[in-house]
Every structure is written in structure tokens, then in C-alpha cells.
Design a protein around this motif. Structure first.
Motif, mmCIF file in Angstrom:
data_model
loop_
_atom_site.group_PDB
_atom_site.id
_atom_site.type_symbol
_atom_site.label_atom_id
_atom_site.label_comp_id
_atom_site.label_asym_id
_atom_site.label_seq_id
_atom_site.Cartn_x
_atom_site.Cartn_y
_atom_site.Cartn_z
ATOM 1 N N VAL A 81 -31.490 16.741 18.997
ATOM 2 C CA VAL A 81 -30.705 16.829 17.767
ATOM 3 C C VAL A 81 -29.284 16.336 18.017
ATOM 4 O O VAL A 81 -28.735 15.561 17.226
ATOM 5 N N ARG A 82 -28.677 16.757 19.131
ATOM 6 C CA ARG A 82 -27.311 16.325 19.443
ATOM 7 C C ARG A 82 -27.228 14.812 19.621
ATOM 8 O O ARG A 82 -26.265 14.186 19.181
ATOM 9 N N ARG A 83 -28.251 14.234 20.265
ATOM 10 C CA ARG A 83 -28.251 12.776 20.444
ATOM 11 C C ARG A 83 -28.299 12.046 19.109
ATOM 12 O O ARG A 83 -27.577 11.067 18.898
ATOM 13 N N LEU A 84 -29.144 12.522 18.193
ATOM 14 C CA LEU A 84 -29.216 11.909 16.866
ATOM 15 C C LEU A 84 -27.878 12.032 16.140
ATOM 16 O O LEU A 84 -27.429 11.077 15.488
ATOM 17 N N GLN A 85 -27.259 13.190 16.243
ATOM 18 C CA GLN A 85 -25.960 13.379 15.602
ATOM 19 C C GLN A 85 -24.933 12.407 16.180
ATOM 20 O O GLN A 85 -24.161 11.799 15.434
ATOM 21 N N GLN A 86 -24.923 12.259 17.492
ATOM 22 C CA GLN A 86 -23.975 11.340 18.120
ATOM 23 C C GLN A 86 -24.214 9.904 17.677
ATOM 24 O O GLN A 86 -23.259 9.171 17.405
ATOM 25 N N GLU A 87 -25.484 9.502 17.599
ATOM 26 C CA GLU A 87 -25.802 8.142 17.153
ATOM 27 C C GLU A 87 -25.314 7.919 15.724
ATOM 28 O O GLU A 87 -24.737 6.865 15.416
ATOM 29 N N ASN A 88 -25.560 8.889 14.851
ATOM 30 C CA ASN A 88 -25.126 8.760 13.463
ATOM 31 C C ASN A 88 -23.606 8.709 13.356
ATOM 32 O O ASN A 88 -23.054 7.904 12.598
ATOM 33 N N LYS A 90 -21.509 7.742 15.648
ATOM 34 C CA LYS A 90 -21.048 6.469 16.195
ATOM 35 C C LYS A 90 -21.223 5.351 15.174
ATOM 36 O O LYS A 90 -20.343 4.513 14.993
ATOM 37 N N LYS A 91 -22.358 5.372 14.486
ATOM 38 C CA LYS A 91 -22.621 4.354 13.466
ATOM 39 C C LYS A 91 -21.569 4.415 12.361
ATOM 40 O O LYS A 91 -21.039 3.386 11.939
ATOM 41 N N VAL A 92 -21.254 5.609 11.910
ATOM 42 C CA VAL A 92 -20.251 5.770 10.853
ATOM 43 C C VAL A 92 -18.874 5.352 11.366
ATOM 44 O O VAL A 92 -18.128 4.666 10.668
ATOM 45 N N ARG A 93 -18.555 5.740 12.596
ATOM 46 C CA ARG A 93 -17.251 5.409 13.166
ATOM 47 C C ARG A 93 -17.086 3.897 13.304
ATOM 48 O O ARG A 93 -16.030 3.340 12.991
ATOM 49 N N GLU A 94 -18.138 3.215 13.767
ATOM 50 C CA GLU A 94 -18.027 1.786 14.033
ATOM 51 C C GLU A 94 -18.264 0.914 12.803
ATOM 52 O O GLU A 94 -17.698 -0.157 12.683
ATOM 53 N N GLN A 95 -19.151 1.377 11.879
ATOM 54 C CA GLN A 95 -19.524 0.524 10.755
ATOM 55 C C GLN A 95 -19.237 1.171 9.411
ATOM 56 O O GLN A 95 -19.692 0.659 8.382
ATOM 57 N N GLY A 96 -18.534 2.267 9.391
ATOM 58 C CA GLY A 96 -18.338 3.042 8.168
ATOM 59 C C GLY A 96 -17.888 2.242 6.970
ATOM 60 O O GLY A 96 -18.403 2.417 5.868
ATOM 61 N N GLU A 97 -16.963 1.332 7.179
ATOM 62 C CA GLU A 97 -16.433 0.540 6.076
ATOM 63 C C GLU A 97 -17.465 -0.434 5.509
ATOM 64 O O GLU A 97 -17.447 -0.737 4.324
ATOM 65 N N GLN A 98 -18.376 -0.912 6.356
ATOM 66 C CA GLN A 98 -19.356 -1.900 5.915
ATOM 67 C C GLN A 98 -20.641 -1.269 5.380
ATOM 68 O O GLN A 98 -21.439 -1.955 4.739
ATOM 69 N N LEU A 99 -20.868 0.008 5.659
ATOM 70 C CA LEU A 99 -22.118 0.645 5.233
ATOM 71 C C LEU A 99 -22.130 0.884 3.729
ATOM 72 O O LEU A 99 -21.122 1.304 3.160
ATOM 73 N N PRO A 100 -23.277 0.631 3.091
ATOM 74 C CA PRO A 100 -23.376 0.912 1.660
ATOM 75 C C PRO A 100 -23.339 2.427 1.413
ATOM 76 O O PRO A 100 -23.641 3.233 2.296
ATOM 77 N N ALA A 101 -22.982 2.798 0.214
ATOM 78 C CA ALA A 101 -22.856 4.214 -0.152
ATOM 79 C C ALA A 101 -24.176 4.954 0.064
ATOM 80 O O ALA A 101 -24.176 6.114 0.490
ATOM 81 N N GLU A 102 -25.302 4.283 -0.206
ATOM 82 C CA GLU A 102 -26.608 4.926 -0.035
ATOM 83 C C GLU A 102 -26.847 5.301 1.427
ATOM 84 O O GLU A 102 -27.379 6.363 1.727
ATOM 85 N N GLU A 103 -26.442 4.412 2.339
ATOM 86 C CA GLU A 103 -26.622 4.679 3.773
ATOM 87 C C GLU A 103 -25.710 5.818 4.215
ATOM 88 O O GLU A 103 -26.112 6.681 4.990
ATOM 89 N N LEU A 104 -24.489 5.837 3.727
ATOM 90 C CA LEU A 104 -23.576 6.932 4.054
ATOM 91 C C LEU A 104 -24.105 8.265 3.532
ATOM 92 O O LEU A 104 -24.031 9.283 4.225
ATOM 93 N N THR A 105 -24.674 8.248 2.341
ATOM 94 C CA THR A 105 -25.267 9.455 1.774
ATOM 95 C C THR A 105 -26.455 9.907 2.619
ATOM 96 O O THR A 105 -26.608 11.090 2.922
ATOM 97 N N ARG A 106 -27.290 8.948 3.024
ATOM 98 C CA ARG A 106 -28.446 9.279 3.861
ATOM 99 C C ARG A 106 -27.993 9.887 5.188
ATOM 100 O O ARG A 106 -28.535 10.881 5.649
ATOM 101 N N LEU A 107 -26.954 9.305 5.802
ATOM 102 C CA LEU A 107 -26.439 9.830 7.071
ATOM 103 C C LEU A 107 -25.852 11.235 6.904
ATOM 104 O O LEU A 107 -26.035 12.093 7.764
ATOM 105 N N ALA A 108 -25.170 11.464 5.787
ATOM 106 C CA ALA A 108 -24.622 12.796 5.518
ATOM 107 C C ALA A 108 -25.744 13.811 5.337
ATOM 108 O O ALA A 108 -25.683 14.933 5.867
ATOM 109 N N ASP A 109 -26.782 13.421 4.573
ATOM 110 C CA ASP A 109 -27.931 14.311 4.386
ATOM 111 C C ASP A 109 -28.628 14.594 5.716
ATOM 112 O O ASP A 109 -29.042 15.725 5.987
ATOM 113 N N GLU A 110 -28.741 13.562 6.549
ATOM 114 C CA GLU A 110 -29.376 13.750 7.860
ATOM 115 C C GLU A 110 -28.536 14.675 8.748
ATOM 116 O O GLU A 110 -29.071 15.502 9.477
ATOM 117 N N GLU A 111 -27.221 14.558 8.653
ATOM 118 C CA GLU A 111 -26.335 15.444 9.420
ATOM 119 C C GLU A 111 -26.562 16.898 9.019
ATOM 120 O O GLU A 111 -26.665 17.771 9.871
#
Length: 120
Positions: A81-88, A90-111
């Protein structure tokens, strides 16, 4: 004062500190069982953790034999679980500005889901 003398004056405390740090580490290792002194840092931490938990739970060998596989499975799941959280994150930190709102919502729900799994 010459440059060489200044270097020597600066090097003496560095060598003394290095020597003392090595001596202090060797002294702190003296009282530990050999099984804890060998291996990597992670292995030593794991051995100390097992000894600590076994001692404080007053586990008999039979109880420990049943307890540790269950505990290790639980820890493995938490680590996944911690590894998945770290991956998510990292993805938001590195690509947050480029990610579509749907992907950000999905990542938040997954968190949220991962936090719930971690607690359960």
C-alpha cells in the motif's frame, strides 16, 4: 601561518572526530548478540524488531511460530500500500500540472482507498 600549517590544523580535528565516531560505533555494537551485528542495516533493524516484539508480547516459541507469519503477511500488505501511495504521489508531484482532472480525481480516490486499506 603558512597554508600547509593551516591545512594540518584543520585536518587534526577531522581525523579525531572520525576516530572517535568509529570507536563510539564499535562500543555501541559490543553488547548486541552476534546475529544482530551481522547483515545489512535493514536486517539488523528487522532482527531487533523481532526480538523487541517477541520479548514485549512474551511469546513462547510455539506462539511466535504462529504469530510471525501472520504479522509478516500484514507488514507485506502495508508495504505494498505504501509503495502504491508513493508512486501516486510521485506522479502528481512530477506531472500534476499536465494530468487531466479525471486522472487527478482517480488518484485522489485511490489515495483514500489505500488509506482505508492501510487502516483496516
Amino acid at each position: 601561518m603558512t597554508m600547509r600549517m593551516m591545512k594540518n590544523i584543520l585536518l587534526i580535528p577531522v581525523f579525531l572526530l572520525s576516530f572517535l565516531a568509529g570507536r563510539l560505533d564499535a562500543q555501541s555494537q559490543k553488547g548486541r548478540p552476534d546475529s544482530v551485528q551481522t547483515g545489512t542495516g535493514a536486517e539488523r533493524v528487522q532482527a531487533l524488531k523481532v526480538a523487541f516484539i517477541t520479548k514485549h508480547l512474551n511469546l513462547t516459541p510455539a506462539e511466535a511460530e504462529k504469530f510471525w507469519p501472520v504479522y509478516n503477511e500484514y507488514q507485506d500488505k502495508r508495504e505494498a500500500v505504501r509503495r502504491l501511495q508513493q508512486e501516486n504521489r510521485k506522479k502528481v508531484r512530477e506531472q500534476g500540472e499536465q494530468l487531466p482532472a479525471e486522472e487527478l480525481t482517480r488518484l485522489a480516490d485511490e489515495e483514500i482507498s489505500l488509506r482505508q486499506r492501510d487502516v483496516a
